[in-house]
Design a protein around this motif. Structure first.
Motif, PDB file in Angstrom:
ATOM      1  N   ARG A 306      68.218   6.193  32.094  1.00  0.00           N
ATOM      2  CA  ARG A 306      68.297   6.889  30.700  1.00  0.00           C
ATOM      3  C   ARG A 306      67.003   6.574  29.510  1.00  0.00           C
ATOM      4  O   ARG A 306      66.720   7.384  29.260  1.00  0.00           O
ATOM      5  CB  ARG A 306      69.606   6.632  29.757  1.00  0.00           C
ATOM      6  N   PHE A 307      66.531   5.327  29.771  1.00  0.00           N
ATOM      7  CA  PHE A 307      66.119   4.486  29.256  1.00  0.00           C
ATOM      8  C   PHE A 307      63.982   5.123  29.628  1.00  0.00           C
ATOM      9  O   PHE A 307      63.181   5.113  29.416  1.00  0.00           O
ATOM     10  CB  PHE A 307      65.420   2.758  29.712  1.00  0.00           C
ATOM     11  N   GLY A 308      64.292   4.894  31.010  1.00  0.00           N
ATOM     12  CA  GLY A 308      63.485   5.911  31.894  1.00  0.00           C
ATOM     13  C   GLY A 308      62.522   6.991  31.658  1.00  0.00           C
ATOM     14  O   GLY A 308      62.173   7.960  31.857  1.00  0.00           O
ATOM     15  N   GLY A 309      64.001   7.867  31.362  1.00  0.00           N
ATOM     16  CA  GLY A 309      64.084   9.465  31.203  1.00  0.00           C
ATOM     17  C   GLY A 309      64.347  10.678  32.009  1.00  0.00           C
ATOM     18  O   GLY A 309      63.598  10.777  31.975  1.00  0.00           O
ATOM     19  N   ALA A 310      64.506   9.375  33.140  1.00  0.00           N
ATOM     20  CA  ALA A 310      64.314   9.999  34.390  1.00  0.00           C
ATOM     21  C   ALA A 310      65.704  11.056  34.868  1.00  0.00           C
ATOM     22  O   ALA A 310      66.521  10.776  35.229  1.00  0.00           O
ATOM     23  CB  ALA A 310      64.485   8.755  35.957  1.00  0.00           C
ATOM     24  N   GLY A 311      66.032  11.969  33.699  1.00  0.00           N
ATOM     25  CA  GLY A 311      67.352  12.963  34.841  1.00  0.00           C
ATOM     26  C   GLY A 311      66.721  13.912  34.781  1.00  0.00           C
ATOM     27  O   GLY A 311      65.093  14.918  35.184  1.00  0.00           O
ATOM     28  N   VAL A 312      67.750  14.951  35.819  1.00  0.00           N
ATOM     29  CA  VAL A 312      67.653  15.946  36.257  1.00  0.00           C
ATOM     30  C   VAL A 312      68.413  17.061  35.623  1.00  0.00           C
ATOM     31  O   VAL A 312      68.861  17.380  35.324  1.00  0.00           O
ATOM     32  CB  VAL A 312      68.502  16.149  37.721  1.00  0.00           C
ATOM     33  N   PRO A 313      66.858  18.211  35.446  1.00  0.00           N
ATOM     34  CA  PRO A 313      67.179  19.066  34.603  1.00  0.00           C
ATOM     35  C   PRO A 313      68.759  19.688  35.402  1.00  0.00           C
ATOM     36  O   PRO A 313      68.750  19.701  35.828  1.00  0.00           O
ATOM     37  CB  PRO A 313      66.038  20.261  34.918  1.00  0.00           C
ATOM     38  N   VAL A 314      69.804  20.819  33.860  1.00  0.00           N
ATOM     39  CA  VAL A 314      70.604  21.336  34.417  1.00  0.00           C
ATOM     40  C   VAL A 314      70.631  22.521  35.622  1.00  0.00           C
ATOM     41  O   VAL A 314      71.069  22.744  36.013  1.00  0.00           O
ATOM     42  CB  VAL A 314      71.134  22.351  33.421  1.00  0.00           C
ATOM     43  N   PRO A 315      69.626  23.557  35.176  1.00  0.00           N
ATOM     44  CA  PRO A 315      69.104  24.431  36.021  1.00  0.00           C
ATOM     45  C   PRO A 315      69.120  24.005  37.556  1.00  0.00           C
ATOM     46  O   PRO A 315      69.203  24.433  38.774  1.00  0.00           O
ATOM     47  CB  PRO A 315      68.389  25.322  35.702  1.00  0.00           C
ATOM     48  N   VAL A 316      68.155  22.369  37.797  1.00  0.00           N
ATOM     49  CA  VAL A 316      67.878  21.970  39.088  1.00  0.00           C
ATOM     50  C   VAL A 316      68.801  20.938  39.359  1.00  0.00           C
ATOM     51  O   VAL A 316      69.556  21.443  40.766  1.00  0.00           O
ATOM     52  CB  VAL A 316      66.448  20.652  38.900  1.00  0.00           C
ATOM     53  N   GLN A 317      70.138  21.298  39.205  1.00  0.00           N
ATOM     54  CA  GLN A 317      70.812  20.782  39.311  1.00  0.00           C
ATOM     55  C   GLN A 317      72.292  21.711  39.900  1.00  0.00           C
ATOM     56  O   GLN A 317      72.850  21.249  40.753  1.00  0.00           O
ATOM     57  CB  GLN A 317      71.689  19.818  38.270  1.00  0.00           C
ATOM     58  N   ALA A 318      71.874  22.613  38.891  1.00  0.00           N
ATOM     59  CA  ALA A 318      72.821  23.854  39.614  1.00  0.00           C
ATOM     60  C   ALA A 318      72.286  24.347  40.967  1.00  0.00           C
ATOM     61  O   ALA A 318      73.509  24.497  42.012  1.00  0.00           O
ATOM     62  CB  ALA A 318      72.297  24.874  38.523  1.00  0.00           C
ATOM     63  N   ALA A 319      70.867  24.251  40.890  1.00  0.00           N
ATOM     64  CA  ALA A 319      70.107  24.704  42.621  1.00  0.00           C
ATOM     65  C   ALA A 319      70.733  23.646  43.266  1.00  0.00           C
ATOM     66  O   ALA A 319      71.285  23.934  45.020  1.00  0.00           O
ATOM     67  CB  ALA A 319      69.166  24.642  42.332  1.00  0.00           C
ATOM     68  N   GLY A 320      71.071  22.491  43.380  1.00  0.00           N
ATOM     69  CA  GLY A 320      71.386  21.208  44.257  1.00  0.00           C
ATOM     70  C   GLY A 320      73.047  21.461  44.290  1.00  0.00           C
ATOM     71  O   GLY A 320      72.487  21.009  45.364  1.00  0.00           O
ATOM     72  N   ALA A 321      73.602  21.887  43.762  1.00  0.00           N
ATOM     73  CA  ALA A 321      75.141  22.035  44.071  1.00  0.00           C
ATOM     74  C   ALA A 321      74.850  22.706  45.208  1.00  0.00           C
ATOM     75  O   ALA A 321      75.694  22.551  46.188  1.00  0.00           O
ATOM     76  CB  ALA A 321      75.632  21.952  42.421  1.00  0.00           C
ATOM     77  N   ALA A 322      74.332  24.438  44.577  1.00  0.00           N
ATOM     78  CA  ALA A 322      74.433  25.586  46.154  1.00  0.00           C
ATOM     79  C   ALA A 322      73.612  24.288  47.084  1.00  0.00           C
ATOM     80  O   ALA A 322      74.291  24.616  48.435  1.00  0.00           O
ATOM     81  CB  ALA A 322      73.708  26.601  45.345  1.00  0.00           C
TER      82      ALA A 322
END
Length: 430
Positions: A306-322
């Protein structure tokens, strides 16, 4: 007694029998975080070849130099990736949820359960899974977070296989840790033997890292080796990190993973495992993976991310889940790399110590002098490879175990790989 190598100006703890001071790579100053770039293998390769023109390059169907230095998958990613991102484009309008979307975590946990035969409920998607933007970024944050600050603890050593993925060492230095490099050559089956270290060294360890299949040698750790490292971590109170980003690129059956050995022990204590879609799904640009393991460590790493701002964007997570829910494209990927190794076996034969690895997509070739070979291949054939010395650290006498080798990435299509390897053999044999 095992011989380990450290970075730094002072000798390692425990005496000469337990570790040996390293000669630092060119341009790298011990503890000097501002000099980390000089330690990066591709920065070093760029400087080695700077001002040198590539020789006559180009083969049928290929324009420009032949680039075999980077493990950058070239097989096309499955079409579902772009389709799923497009279908979830509304997600670009918000910050990623700090601990990921419920669906992504459920997909990652479900894949791990199927792949490693985990008991139902062993992985809690909310407590034991954290999305990361690829293993490289996740590993960097995890290693830097796991090393205590100066004065906080004597446990500041980081056990790293040699050769090694450069992020292991870079993260250790960034956190003012004490990287300790363990040989992973033919005498140890191309994997580090951490259990051979003396007890007083192990008691000073904060983190130990094992990559299986290993980069660059493609060696697969046995169930006994994985279970042994987990037991060692619990006995001596350190975090065992398992980098399994190549786990789905195998040829003789799926390699064992740390999650299944942790499940057999009944606990995720002291264990953190990293998986990514970069190699498995030919999606390195997606920057999507996950870490799984000890819930307490997941909480700590969540704060750092959270400090580093290294989140995974929501559309990327959707593709990753698939992608985590689909295996057909992974099977096609394995066939892609198997064809490339068939070509390598035919073209190289018994030259340069060729051996077919158990996993991954690299060749680790003994050419006598990796730097000299890299220069020759570039200047005479327009082929770029990575000197093996840039993935290792020299010992106190200046001996670098990677010096005889080059790393060659078999990531292109079969025609490219065949033409490049034939040209490589012709150049080095001349």
């Amino acid at each position: 007694m095992i011989k380990a190598t450290t970075l730094g100006s002072g000798g390692a703890s425990g005496g000469a029998d337990e570790s040996r001071q390293a000669a630092r790579p060119t341009g790298f100053s011990a503890g000097g975080r501002s000099a980390m770039g000089a330690f990066h293998p591709f920065v070093r390769l760029e400087r080695l070849l700077r001002g040198r023109e590539p020789g006559a390059h180009g083969v049928a169907g290929v324009e420009g130099p032949l680039l075999l230095q980077v493990g950058d998958p070239k097989a096309p990613p499955p079409t579902m990736l772009a389709e799923t991102i497009a279908a979830n484009s509304a997600g670009w309008g918000g910050y990623p949820p700090p601990r990921g979307t419920p669906d992504y975590k459920k997909a990652a946990a479900g894949w791990a359960l199927r792949r490693f035969g985990l008991p139902a409920g062993f992985l809690d998607p909310e407590a034991n899974i954290l999305p990361v933007p690829g293993t490289r970024e996740g590993l960097f944050f995890a290693i830097t977070t796991a090393i205590p600050g100066p004065g906080e603890s004597e446990k500041r050593k980081v056990l790293i296989p040699s050769p090694f993925f450069h992020v292991y060492a870079g993260a250790s230095v960034a956190a003012s840790g004490e990287p300790l490099f363990l040989p992973a050559g033919p005498e140890t089956g191309f994997l580090p033997d951490y259990a051979a270290l003396p007890r007083k060294v192990l008691d000073q360890v904060a983190v130990a890292i094992l990559c299986s299949p290993s980069n660059p040698q493609g060696a697969v750790a046995s169930r006994e080796q994985i279970a042994g490292l987990i037991a060692l971590a619990r006995r001596h109170g350190f975090l065992a990190i398992f980098d399994e980003c190549y786990s789905e690129l195998y040829f003789d059956g799926p390699p064992p993973g740390a999650l299944q050995l942790a499940a057999e022990s009944g606990s995720l204590d002291n264990v953190m495992v990293f998986h990514s879609l970069s190699k498995r799904s030919s999606a390195p640009g997606l920057r999507c993976g996950f870490m799984a393991g000890d819930a307490g460590w997941i909480d700590r790493f969540d704060g750092a991310l959270r400090f580093g701002g290294a989140g995974v964007p929501v559309p990327v997570q959707a593709a990753g889940a698939a992608l985590w829910r689909d295996e057909a494209h992974v099977e096609a990927n394995r066939a892609f790399y198997a064809r490339n190794f068939d070509i390598a076996e035919r073209v190289l034969g018994n030259r340069f110590g060729f051996r077919r690895p158990a996993g991954g997509f690299f060749l680790w070739l003994d050419v006598g002098d990796g730097e000299a070979a890299a220069i020759k291949l570039w200047e005479e054939a327009g082929i770029r490879v990575l000197p093996g010395a840039y993935m290792c650290v020299a010992d106190a006498e200046g001996n670098n175990p990677g010096q005889p080798y080059i790393r060659v990435a078999l990531v292109h299509d079969a025609a490219y790989v065949e033409a490049a390897l034939e040209k490589l053999v012709a150049c080095l044999a001349a």
